[in-house]
Design an enzyme around this catalytic site. Structure first.
Site, PDB file in Angstrom:
ATOM      1  N   ASP A  50       0.846  -1.186   0.000  1.00 19.40           N
ATOM      2  CA  ASP A  50       0.000   0.000   0.000  1.00 19.40           C
ATOM      3  C   ASP A  50       0.885   1.240   0.000  1.00 19.40           C
ATOM      4  O   ASP A  50       2.084   1.147   0.206  1.00 19.40           O
ATOM      5  CB  ASP A  50      -0.943   0.018   1.208  1.00 19.40           C
ATOM      6  CG  ASP A  50      -0.234  -0.421   2.473  1.00 19.40           C
ATOM      7  OD1 ASP A  50       0.938  -0.054   2.655  1.00 19.40           O
ATOM      8  OD2 ASP A  50      -0.859  -1.123   3.284  1.00 19.40           O
ATOM      9  N   ASP A  52       1.537   5.003   1.535  1.00 20.61           N
ATOM     10  CA  ASP A  52       1.228   5.976   2.578  1.00 20.61           C
ATOM     11  C   ASP A  52       1.760   7.327   2.154  1.00 20.61           C
ATOM     12  O   ASP A  52       2.781   7.425   1.474  1.00 20.61           O
ATOM     13  CB  ASP A  52       1.880   5.571   3.904  1.00 20.61           C
ATOM     14  CG  ASP A  52       1.343   4.237   4.409  1.00 20.61           C
ATOM     15  OD1 ASP A  52       0.170   3.937   4.143  1.00 20.61           O
ATOM     16  OD2 ASP A  52       2.106   3.495   5.045  1.00 20.61           O
ATOM     17  N   ASP A 127      11.437   4.261  12.093  1.00 13.77           N
ATOM     18  CA  ASP A 127      12.303   3.230  12.687  1.00 13.77           C
ATOM     19  C   ASP A 127      13.605   2.999  11.918  1.00 13.77           C
ATOM     20  O   ASP A 127      14.689   3.284  12.415  1.00 13.77           O
ATOM     21  CB  ASP A 127      11.530   1.922  12.940  1.00 13.77           C
ATOM     22  CG  ASP A 127      10.671   1.477  11.767  1.00 13.77           C
ATOM     23  OD1 ASP A 127      10.744   2.091  10.688  1.00 13.77           O
ATOM     24  OD2 ASP A 127       9.930   0.486  11.927  1.00 13.77           O
TER      25      ASP A 127
HETATM   26  P1  ATP Z   1       4.914  -3.109   5.288  1.00  9.38           P
HETATM   27  O1  ATP Z   1       5.471  -3.224   3.933  1.00  9.38           O
HETATM   28  O2  ATP Z   1       4.863  -4.410   5.985  1.00  9.38           O
HETATM   29  O3  ATP Z   1       3.654  -2.321   5.380  1.00  9.38           O
HETATM   30  P2  ATP Z   1       6.008  -0.779   6.506  1.00  9.38           P
HETATM   31  O4  ATP Z   1       7.418  -0.376   6.801  1.00  9.38           O
HETATM   32  O5  ATP Z   1       5.276   0.033   5.503  1.00  9.38           O
HETATM   33  O6  ATP Z   1       6.032  -2.307   6.102  1.00  9.38           O
HETATM   34  P3  ATP Z   1       3.935  -0.013   8.321  1.00  9.38           P
HETATM   35  O7  ATP Z   1       3.523  -0.674   9.582  1.00  9.38           O
HETATM   36  O8  ATP Z   1       2.998   0.093   7.195  1.00  9.38           O
HETATM   37  O9  ATP Z   1       5.242  -0.819   7.861  1.00  9.38           O
HETATM   38  O10 ATP Z   1       4.496   1.422   8.734  1.00  9.38           O
HETATM   39  C1  ATP Z   1       4.656   2.481   7.809  1.00  9.38           C
HETATM   40  C2  ATP Z   1       5.857   3.339   8.203  1.00  9.38           C
HETATM   41  O11 ATP Z   1       5.663   3.886   9.506  1.00  9.38           O
HETATM   42  C3  ATP Z   1       7.177   2.572   8.295  1.00  9.38           C
HETATM   43  O12 ATP Z   1       7.809   2.459   7.053  1.00  9.38           O
HETATM   44  C4  ATP Z   1       7.948   3.416   9.269  1.00  9.38           C
HETATM   45  O13 ATP Z   1       8.503   4.550   8.627  1.00  9.38           O
HETATM   46  C5  ATP Z   1       6.891   3.906  10.226  1.00  9.38           C
HETATM   47  N1  ATP Z   1       6.747   3.029  11.399  1.00  9.38           N
HETATM   48  C6  ATP Z   1       5.920   1.990  11.543  1.00  9.38           C
HETATM   49  N2  ATP Z   1       6.027   1.406  12.749  1.00  9.38           N
HETATM   50  C7  ATP Z   1       6.962   2.112  13.398  1.00  9.38           C
HETATM   51  C8  ATP Z   1       7.534   2.025  14.715  1.00  9.38           C
HETATM   52  N3  ATP Z   1       7.170   1.073  15.570  1.00  9.38           N
HETATM   53  N4  ATP Z   1       8.479   2.946  15.055  1.00  9.38           N
HETATM   54  C9  ATP Z   1       8.837   3.917  14.189  1.00  9.38           C
HETATM   55  N5  ATP Z   1       8.346   4.032  12.958  1.00  9.38           N
HETATM   56  C10 ATP Z   1       7.426   3.166  12.552  1.00  9.38           C
HETATM   57 MG    MG Z   2       3.103  -0.135   4.977  1.00 11.13          MG
END
Ligand code: ATP
Ligand code: MG
Length: 425
Positions: A50, A52, A127
Site C-alpha cells: 500500500d 502511505d 524506525d
Molecule cells: P509493510 O510493507 O509491511 O507495510 P512498513 O514499513 O510500511 O512495512 P507499516 O507498519 O505500514 O510498515 O508502517 C509504515 C511506516 O511507519 C514505516 O515504514 C515506518 O517509517 C513507520 N513506522 C511503523 N512502525 C513504526 C515504529 N514502531 N516505530 C517507528 N516508525 C514506525
Molecule cells: Mg506499509
C-alpha cells in the site's frame, strides 16, 4: 536529495490514489510525499502493499481537500482518503518529543508521540533508515536524511539513532526488524541486531493486541517461514506471543504447521487470499486432535467429542493467545468438516460439497494428507469427486452402512451431543 537520474523510480509506479493525494495536497499549497514502506519496496524492485502519504497539512486540512475521506485513529490521528477500491493513508508530519517532555513508562516506552513536526523531524521518528525516505511524485525526487537510500541499495536494515534508545521507546521495533529483514531479504545491521538478545524482555510490557498484530503481519507476510526461522536465529521466539510458542514447540504438529505456513506463503505469492481463521485453525489443529482423541478413548461418541474438544481448546487458547473471538465460527466449521470428509456415502456427501466452507475444509484436508496425518487417498478421492460427472460420482460413493440410519434415530442420553450431531450432519 536524490534525483530521479540516480534512483530511477518513475512517478508511474506510484498508485493512482497516492498520486491523486499528493497532487491534490500540493495544489492546495501543502507539502506531500509518498513515504515509508512503499518507497523502500520500489527501490528494492518490489510491488508495495500500500502507499502511505505524509504531509504538513493537519488532518482537518487534509479532510477539506478530499471529500471522500475520514479521520481515524486515537493515538495518532490519520486520514483515510478513498479512491474507488483504494484507500490512501495520510499522516501529518510528526516530531519526536524532546526527552524532557516525553511521556514514557518506567521502561522508557513512549506512551505518546503525536506532536506535529516538519519533514526532517518526521524522518527522525521513523524506525529504519530504509523506511524514512520521502518521494515527491511531481518532481520524482527522494529526500533522505539518514542515508536510507544507500542502505536500501545495500539491502541493509539499520535503525535510525541509537538502537538501544529506539527499542526502549518501542520494543515492537525488534519484531519489525525480524519481519522486514525476512520479508525483504535485508541484512540487519550489526549495531541494530546486537541489543535485541538482551532487550527482548521489554516485549512483555507491550500490549498483547499490538504483538498479535505484528505476529499476524509476520504470518501473513508471504514469508512466514523465513520470519519463523529468523525469530529462532535471534532467539526471539520464546514468549514473544504464546501463539508463536504453539507454532514452534509442537512436537506432533510442527510438520503440519510448517506446511500450513508454507502453503500460506505460496497462496500469497499467487495473489490468492488467505484467511486468518484458516491459519489459526491450522495452528491449533493438533491440540484439537489430542483433546478429541482423549475424549474418544474415554468412551465419548466421536462427533460430540469433537464439539467438546473444540470448545475446550478455544477456551484454553483464548486466555493465552489473544486470538480474536470473531474467528471462532470459521475455525470450528473447518475442523468439523474434517470428520465429515471421512464419510463417503449417501446424500451427505453431496450436501458437503454445497457447504460454503467446503473449499477451506478441503484445502485443510490436503494439508493433513501432506503432513502424513491422514491417508493421501482421502484427499485424492475428494479432489476427484467434487468435479466428477454424476455417473462417476455414483460409482465413487461407498455403500451406506446398514447401521447408519438406525443409529441416528436412537434417542440420546446427552442432549448436547445429539444437537451436535444434527448440526454436523
Ligand atoms: P509493510 O510493507 O509491511 O507495510 P512498513 O514499513 O510500511 O512495512 P507499516 O507498519 O505500514 O510498515 O508502517 C509504515 C511506516 O511507519 C514505516 O515504514 C515506518 O517509517 C513507520 N513506522 C511503523 N512502525 C513504526 C515504529 N514502531 N516505530 C517507528 N516508525 C514506525
Ligand atoms: Mg506499509
Amino acid at each position: 536529495m536524490i534525483p530521479f537520474e540516480l534512483h530511477g523510480v518513475p512517478r508511474e509506479q506510484i498508485s493512482y490514489g497516492a498520486q491523486k493525494v499528493t497532487d491534490g495536497l500540493q495544489a492546495a499549497g501543502y507539502q506531500a510525499y509518498v513515504v515509508g514502506g512503499a518507497v523502500r519496496d520500489l527501490l528494492l524492485k518490489r510491488i508495495p502493499k500500500d502507499f502511505d502519504v505524509a504531509t504538513d497539512a493537519t488532518p482537518e486540512e487534509v479532510r477539506r481537500v478530499f471529500r471522500r475521506s475520514r479521520i481515524i485513529g486515537r493515538r495518532f490521528r490519520l486520514v483515510h482518503v478513498m479512491f474507488g477500491e483504494e484507500v490512501v493513508e495520510v499522516s501529518t508530519f510528526r516530531s519526536m518529543i524532546e526527552a524532557e517532555d516525553a511521556q514514557t513508562d518506567e521502561h522508557g516506552r513512549l506512551l505518546r508521540d503525536n506532536q506535529f513536526g516538519d519533514r526532517e523531524q518526521d524522518a527522525a521518528r521513523r524506525d529504519f533508515t530504509a523506511n524514512a525516505l520521502f518521494y515527491d511524485p511531481s518532481t520524482q525526487e527522494i529526500f533522505d536524511y539518514h542515508n536510507g537510500y544507500a542502505d536500501t541499495r545495500k539491502h541493509l536494515l539499520r535503525m535510525i539513532g541509537d538502537p538501544l534508545v529506539r527499542y526502549r521507546e518501542d520494543p515492537v521495533r525488534m519484531v519489525r526488524a525480524v519481519r522486514l529483514s525476512a520479508k525483504l531479504g535485508m541484512q540487519i545491521d550489526a549495531a541494530t541486531a546486537a541489543p535485541i538478545a538482551g532487550m527482548k524482555n521489554l516485549l512483555d510490557n507491550v500490549p498483547q493486541s499490538r504483538l498479535l498484530d505484528e505476529v499476524l503481519k509476520m504470518l501473513l507476510s508471504g514469508h512466514s517461514v523465513e520470519c519463523i526461522q529468523q525469530l529462532r536465529k535471534m532467539n526471539l521466539h520464546h514468549g514473544l506471543l504464546p501463539l508463536l510458542d504453539v507454532i514452534l514447540e509442537q512436537p506432533m504438529g510442527e510438520k503440519f504447521v510448517m506446511l500450513a505456513l508454507r502453503n500460506t506463503d505460496e497462496r500469497l505469492s499467487q495473489d490468492k487470499t488467505v484467511s486468518p481463521a484458516f491459519l489459526f485453525a491450522a495452528l491449533l489443529w493438533h491440540e484439537v486432535l489430542a483433546a478429541w482423541n482423549l475424549r474418544v478413548q474415554q468412551g465419548e461418541r466421536p462427533v460430540g467429542a469433537m464439539h467438546e474438544a473444540m470448545d475446550e481448546v478455544l477456551a484454553r487458547q483464548k486466555e493465552q493467545l489473544a486470538i480474536p473471538h470473531r474467528h471462532d465460527a470459521v475455525m470450528k466449521e473447518i475442523w468439523l468438516l474434517q470428520q465429515r470428509f471421512e464419510q463417503r456415502a449417501g446424500q451427505r456427501t453431496f450436501r458437503l460439497l454445497e457447504q460454503p466452507r467446503f473449499r477451506a475444509g478441503f484445502d485443510f484436508l490436503l494439508l493433513r494428507c501432506a503432513s502424513g496425518e491422514v491417508d493421501q487417498e482421502l484427499g485424492l478421492w475428494w479432489d476427484e469427486f467434487q468435479d466428477a460427472s454424476a455417473e462417476r460420482q455414483a460409482e465413487m460413493l461407498q455403500p451406506e452402512q446398514a447401521g447408519d440410519k438406525k443409529r441416528r434415530r436412537k434417542p440420546r442420553k446427552k442432549p448436547q451431543a445429539a444437537a451436535a450431531e444434527v448440526t454436523a450432519a
